[in-house]
Design an enzyme around this catalytic site. Structure first.
Site: not given
Ligand code: IMP
Length: 424
Positions: A13, A16, A40-41, A223
């Site tokens: 977040d 990017k 979520g970009h 991420q």
């Molecule tokens: P997962 O990728 O859904 O398995 O989530 C694992 C961890 O990564 C959790 O803490 C999510 O909140 C975090 N996470 C996954 N994708 C994002 C992102 O795009 N932005 C921020 N945190 C993310």
């Protein structure tokens, strides 16, 4: 223009999407290489807001090839929804979107498993996005996954039957959840394959052809470094390599294909989901960052935890990724503060730590040591160059550069394409 990686230095977040959208103008192709619809970009163009989960953020520019590389995990229903939604808004999607035939497919069973595992973890939950990311990458590593190429191959029905039987055993046996019907999943996957067929390609070959013909590429990280499966705050991480290595394993391009790496960081820090966050603020300043910064997940809508800039984590991320420069976003969120803090080291028992410990329990014990800076107390939104920044804002940026060890190359002062200044 050198091939460039834009990646997050924090917990995702970082903004990017906007940076990729602006830089995309200078490149021939924009390439996603890891993660999935957990990303979520957000990109704002004029009065229009786009939130892209799987499609590279270059799609809003005509004439740019957008590639979803082999390292991405694809929820085909989500991808189709995204393509359809963008088309309805007048964005052309045809030959400009290529999806790797090697990319793994997130099935509805992966989503169900993700949710069931989280529920079973109770207080120890990771706080995943519930998008099936971990179970899908798990199947990839276990060599039991379904790939995009399978969606359009004659063996699809048998593969699905085998995969669904295996996943149902876990769902019903381990978690007492309802099983999924293999025929229904087959019909779904078949229709997804028909829709996506024109886009499914050997993107590794395509990227090498581009490279050989001198075309330029922008790699879009999802991420952030602190969520990397190996180098992040394990187990509170995502299931892919968000760091620089993912660029190569997730595309099939060699390290020599990458010219420079830009690390994106907010002027403060946020985290969504569980796990240690040394500079977290549970006070009115944290609440102000959340409200003014609009710190709610673009994918899940969850409120993000907020805190001061963690230069220990950012320096660590810069080192392990070999980042050449910083992109600092959302500095305008700090405009009204009287004083701004930066964490430059951690106190860990009797020791001073300047590196992120591998063990999250040790990280949770770390107490931030701060340097404090006077705020600039004036809106930065309309600043047009680095030279026009108020002295206090320049001093803050200098402190970040010093603490992190690389120069600030780009500063983002607001969500619009125009609110961005570059330093050569
Ligand atoms: P997962 O990728 O859904 O398995 O989530 C694992 C961890 O990564 C959790 O803490 C999510 O909140 C975090 N996470 C996954 N994708 C994002 C992102 O795009 N932005 C921020 N945190 C993310």
């Amino acid at each position: 223009m050198e091939n460039t990686l834009v990646m997050g230095l924090q917990w995702g977040d970082e903004g990017k999407g906007k940076i990729i959208d602006v830089l995309a103008e200078d490149f021939d192709a924009v390439v996603r290489f890891q993660g999935g619809a957990n990303a979520g970009h957000t990109v704002i163009v004029g009065s229009e807001k786009y939130v892209l989960h799987l499609i590279p953020s270059g799609i809003l520019h005509s004439g740019k090839l957008c590639v979803i590389g082999n390292g991405v995990v694809i929820d085909a229903a989500e991808l189709i929804k995204e393509i359809t939604g963008l088309r309805l808004r007048g964005i052309v999607i045809g030959d400009n979107l290529a999806v790797s035939d090697r990319a793994h497919i997130v099935l509805p069973l992966h989503v169900a498993l993700d949710k069931a595992r989280e529920a079973a973890r109770g207080d120890g939950k990771i706080g995943t996005t519930g998008r099936g990311i971990g179970p899908c990458y798990g199947d990839k590593a276990a060599r039991t996954g379904l790939r995009a190429g399978d969606l359009v191959s004659p063996g699809l029905k048998d593969k699905i039957a085998q995969i669904v039987a295996g996943l149902n055993k876990q769902l019903t046996g381990l978690y007492g959840a309802a099983p999924c019907n293999a025929d229904e999943i087959f019909t779904l996957c078949q229709s997804h394959g028909e829709f996506l067929k024109p886009h499914i390609k050997d993107t590794t070959r395509l990227l090498h052809r581009l490279r050989d013909s001198g075309k330029t590429m922008l790699f879009e990280g999802a991420q952030g470094a602190m969520l990397d499966l190996d180098f992040g705050t394990y187990p509170f991480v995502t299931s892919s390599n968000t760091c620089v290595g993912g660029t190569f394993t997730g595309t099939g391009l060699p390290p020599s294909a990458l010219g420079r790496t830009l690390g994106v960081a907010k002027a403060y820090c946020t985290r969504v989901g569980s796990g240690p966050f040394p500079t977290e603020l549970n006070d009115s300043i944290g609440a102000m960052m959340q409200t003014k910064g609009g710190e709610f997940g673009a994918t899940t809508g969850r409120p993000r935890r907020c805190g001061w800039f963690d230069a220990v984590a950012a320096r660590y991320a810069v080192k392990i990724n070999g980042a050449d420069g910083l992109v600092i976003t959302k500095i305008d969120v700090l405009d009204e503060l009287e004083a701004i803090k930066v964490c430059t080291a951690y106190e860990l028992g009797d020791e001073l730590a300047d590196w992120v410990p591998a063990d999250v329990e040790r990280l949770a014990e770390c107490k931030p040591i701060y340097r404090e800076f006077p705020g600039w107390r004036t809106p930065l939104r309309n600043v047009k160059s680095f030279a026009d920044l108020p002295d206090a804002a320049s001093a803050y940026l200098r402190a970040l550069e010093e603490a992190v060890g690389v120069p600030v190359k780009i500063l983002s002062l607001g969500p619009e394409r125009s609110s961005l200044i570059r330093r050569s």
